[in-house]
Design a protein around this motif. Structure first.
Motif, mmCIF file in Angstrom:
data_model
loop_
_atom_site.group_PDB
_atom_site.id
_atom_site.type_symbol
_atom_site.label_atom_id
_atom_site.label_comp_id
_atom_site.label_asym_id
_atom_site.label_seq_id
_atom_site.Cartn_x
_atom_site.Cartn_y
_atom_site.Cartn_z
ATOM 1 N N SER A 59 -3.839 -7.664 13.616
ATOM 2 C CA SER A 59 -5.108 -7.752 12.881
ATOM 3 C C SER A 59 -6.106 -6.679 13.315
ATOM 4 O O SER A 59 -7.155 -6.530 12.695
ATOM 5 C CB SER A 59 -5.714 -9.141 13.049
ATOM 6 N N LYS A 60 -5.799 -5.931 14.392
ATOM 7 C CA LYS A 60 -6.695 -4.836 14.773
ATOM 8 C C LYS A 60 -6.545 -3.641 13.839
ATOM 9 O O LYS A 60 -7.410 -2.764 13.796
ATOM 10 C CB LYS A 60 -6.400 -4.385 16.206
ATOM 11 N N MET A 61 -5.423 -3.598 13.114
ATOM 12 C CA MET A 61 -5.238 -2.521 12.137
ATOM 13 C C MET A 61 -6.149 -2.750 10.958
ATOM 14 O O MET A 61 -6.225 -3.877 10.451
ATOM 15 C CB MET A 61 -3.819 -2.575 11.574
ATOM 16 N N LEU A 62 -6.795 -1.690 10.477
ATOM 17 C CA LEU A 62 -7.616 -1.853 9.281
ATOM 18 C C LEU A 62 -6.743 -2.211 8.090
ATOM 19 O O LEU A 62 -7.119 -3.024 7.263
ATOM 20 C CB LEU A 62 -8.400 -0.570 8.999
ATOM 21 N N GLN A 63 -5.547 -1.607 8.001
ATOM 22 C CA GLN A 63 -4.702 -1.947 6.845
ATOM 23 C C GLN A 63 -3.232 -2.242 7.229
ATOM 24 O O GLN A 63 -2.962 -3.418 7.332
ATOM 25 C CB GLN A 63 -4.826 -0.829 5.789
ATOM 26 N N PRO A 64 -2.248 -1.459 7.325
ATOM 27 C CA PRO A 64 -2.101 -0.022 7.101
ATOM 28 C C PRO A 64 -2.111 0.398 5.627
ATOM 29 O O PRO A 64 -1.885 -0.421 4.745
ATOM 30 C CB PRO A 64 -0.720 0.284 7.685
ATOM 31 N N ASN A 65 -2.344 1.711 5.443
ATOM 32 C CA ASN A 65 -2.351 2.277 4.103
ATOM 33 C C ASN A 65 -1.081 3.112 3.905
ATOM 34 O O ASN A 65 -0.072 2.595 3.459
ATOM 35 C CB ASN A 65 -3.626 3.102 3.915
ATOM 36 N N THR B 163 -2.884 -6.204 3.847
ATOM 37 C CA THR B 163 -3.554 -7.466 4.200
ATOM 38 C C THR B 163 -2.802 -8.269 5.254
ATOM 39 O O THR B 163 -3.414 -9.018 6.016
ATOM 40 C CB THR B 163 -3.777 -8.354 2.959
ATOM 41 N N VAL B 164 -1.472 -8.129 5.319
ATOM 42 C CA VAL B 164 -0.718 -8.804 6.390
ATOM 43 C C VAL B 164 -0.753 -7.936 7.664
ATOM 44 O O VAL B 164 -0.446 -8.396 8.753
ATOM 45 C CB VAL B 164 0.720 -9.142 5.931
ATOM 46 N N HIS B 165 -1.181 -6.678 7.542
ATOM 47 C CA HIS B 165 -1.313 -5.759 8.677
ATOM 48 C C HIS B 165 0.010 -5.496 9.381
ATOM 49 O O HIS B 165 0.117 -5.593 10.609
ATOM 50 C CB HIS B 165 -2.367 -6.266 9.687
ATOM 51 N N THR B 166 1.025 -5.208 8.577
ATOM 52 C CA THR B 166 2.283 -4.762 9.144
ATOM 53 C C THR B 166 2.961 -3.836 8.136
ATOM 54 O O THR B 166 2.387 -3.508 7.089
ATOM 55 C CB THR B 166 3.199 -5.941 9.531
ATOM 56 N N VAL B 167 4.164 -3.413 8.498
ATOM 57 C CA VAL B 167 5.023 -2.663 7.584
ATOM 58 C C VAL B 167 6.286 -3.500 7.426
ATOM 59 O O VAL B 167 6.876 -3.915 8.429
ATOM 60 C CB VAL B 167 5.364 -1.279 8.188
ATOM 61 N N TRP B 168 6.659 -3.778 6.194
ATOM 62 C CA TRP B 168 7.909 -4.514 5.978
ATOM 63 C C TRP B 168 9.079 -3.552 6.096
ATOM 64 O O TRP B 168 9.085 -2.493 5.474
ATOM 65 C CB TRP B 168 7.907 -5.194 4.605
ATOM 66 N N SER C 11 0.796 -1.225 0.000
ATOM 67 C CA SER C 11 0.000 0.000 0.000
ATOM 68 C C SER C 11 0.827 1.274 0.000
ATOM 69 O O SER C 11 0.310 2.338 -0.333
ATOM 70 C CB SER C 11 -0.901 0.000 1.244
ATOM 71 N N SER C 12 2.082 1.200 0.401
ATOM 72 C CA SER C 12 2.872 2.427 0.581
ATOM 73 C C SER C 12 4.344 2.074 0.671
ATOM 74 O O SER C 12 4.696 0.909 0.903
ATOM 75 C CB SER C 12 2.439 3.129 1.876
ATOM 76 N N SER C 13 5.196 3.085 0.508
ATOM 77 C CA SER C 13 6.632 2.857 0.719
ATOM 78 C C SER C 13 7.302 4.136 1.202
ATOM 79 O O SER C 13 6.816 5.243 0.951
ATOM 80 C CB SER C 13 7.306 2.359 -0.564
#
Ligand SMILES: *[C@@H]1O[C@H](CO)[C@@H](O)[C@H](O)[C@H]1NC(C)=O
Ligand SMILES: *[C@@H]1O[C@H](CO)[C@@H](O)[C@H](O)[C@H]1NC(C)=O
Ligand SMILES: *[C@@H]1O[C@H](CO)[C@@H](O)[C@H](O)[C@H]1NC(C)=O
Ligand SMILES: *[C@@H]1O[C@H](CO)[C@@H](O)[C@H](O)[C@H]1NC(C)=O
Ligand SMILES: *[C@@H]1O[C@H](CO)[C@@H](O)[C@H](O)[C@H]1NC(C)=O
Length: 328
Positions: free
Chosen positions: A112-118, A96-101, A80-82
């Motif tokens: 999983s409580k995160m809606l995304q992140p976007n 969909t994995v609800h994290t930031v790589w 979703s973002s970088s």
């Protein structure tokens, strides 16, 4: 008759050019873009001014014509973002994995409580990360704060504002890191709803927690006052947001084929519209190029299948590019 028509035409062109700015296509400078498809999003810049972007499955270096992906989706990822950082590798939001790589590893355990992140915002010393997210169907949004030093992830309560928050998306810190800007948009299926704002929060200097949200700019009001007709679109859908170092905030309006340029130290009525050339649905944007002054806007082309990129020549360095020049 003929000459008065010409005069009318000239007057019209002059009026438009004085109130709007225009972008041009940058497709020939970034040939990789056309292979990235409708999910192109999440523009970012490195300290040299190279431009990067994600789509659902790939994180790409747009400045490199023969580029291998820097990251490819695993575990059902939907990128979703970088952001490129000095100290945390690159960051790629995964809705969909609800994290930031953080490179190949999660910045924090999937939540999983995160809606995304976007979208992602990060402060200059890279100790604070802010994340927006939304549920499009439910018309809801959220805001999370990850404290890098303490390794804590905190949900920020968005309830109780007037007007209320709907879908949150664009997120960015002010050039001095004292304020957080966050977009809110309500879906507009029947054109009766006209809600799209950018809120500003104060950042608690000690803790980094964003507080006291209040409306910074009402996008429908601002565009309507310019004689534009936002009601004709399905909703403005503010999407990507980036600052330059003088406080100019660039906001891509995904459903209004334009970018709004507004200096946060000035009245919203001074905001200017940048008209796009090939990008029909501007998803995200970043200031890149050798001096960090070239605004690149990415999003779907009018066929809604291909990715497009436009370029607007700005005169001030982007916040992200500027912060990446820091030595420590
Ligand atoms: C994302 O971009 C890469 C590189 O251009 C491309 O190979 C891939 O098919 C794209 N993914 C989607 C979902 O469009
Ligand atoms: C991106 O591409 C540019 C131009 O080829 C190159 O100089 C730079 O090292 C690349 N960056 C990354 C992180 O791949
Ligand atoms: C990805 O999936 C694999 C296999 O199911 C699992 O072992 C791994 O922990 C997952 N990684 C993340 C970050 O969710
Ligand atoms: C969020 O804020 C609202 C309004 O101030 C309040 O009513 C609600 O209890 C808060 N929720 C949480 C989980 O703290
Ligand atoms: C950039 O252009 C704006 C608008 O013309 C002007 O007000 C501003 O002073 C310029 N900034 C620089 C650094 O040239």
């Amino acid at each position: 008759m003929f000459s008065s028509l010409i005069l009318v035409a000239i007057a019209f062109v002059k009026d438009v050019s004085s109130s709007t700015l225009t972008a041009v296509s940058a497709a020939s400078d970034f040939p990789i873009v056309k292979s990235m498809g409708s999910t192109i999003e999440g523009a970012s810049v490195d300290k040299f001014g190279n431009l990067f972007a994600i789509n659902q499955t790939h994180f790409m270096n747009l400045s490199d014509t023969g580029a291998e992906p820097l990251l490819v989706a695993r575990n059902g990822s939907f990128f979703s973002s970088s952001r490129i950082t000095r100290t945390l590798n690159f960051l790629v939001g995964d809705a969909t994995v609800h994290t930031v790589w953080k490179g190949l590893v999660p910045l924090f355990p999937p939540n999983s409580k995160m809606l995304q992140p976007n979208d992602i915002a990060i402060n200059a010393d890279e100790s604070r990360v802010y994340l927006s997210g939304m549920n499009f169907g439910a018309d809801t949004g959220d805001l999370w704060y990850y404290n890098v030093v303490e390794n804590t992830l905190q949900n920020i309560n968005l309830s109780g504002t007037e007007p209320p928050f709907f879908r949150t998306n664009g997120i960015e810190l002010s050039p001095d890191d004292t304020e957080l800007f966050l977009s809110s948009a309500q879906n507009n299926p029947d054109e009766s709803v006209r809600a799209a704002q950018i809120f500003r929060f104060q950042i608690d200097a000690e803790t980094g927690v964003p507080k006291y949200p209040r409306v910074a700019i009402d996008l429908y009001e601002t565009l309507s006052a310019k004689g534009l007709d936002p009601a004709a679109s399905p909703g403005l859908d503010p999407d990507g947001m980036r600052f330059d170092i003088d406080g100019n905030l660039f906001i891509s309006l995904n459903s209004f084929q334009s970018v709004l340029k507004w200096n946060i130290h000035c009245d919203p009525s001074s905001a200017t519209v940048i008209t796009l050339k090939t990008v029909k649905f501007p998803a995200n944007l970043e200031l890149a190029g050798p001096e960090g002054k070239d605004l690149y806007i990415i999003g779907k082309c009018s066929d809604e299948e291909t990715a497009c990129i436009d370029h607007y020549v700005h005169n001030t360095t982007g916040r992200a590019f500027h912060n990446l020049q820091r030595l420590s």
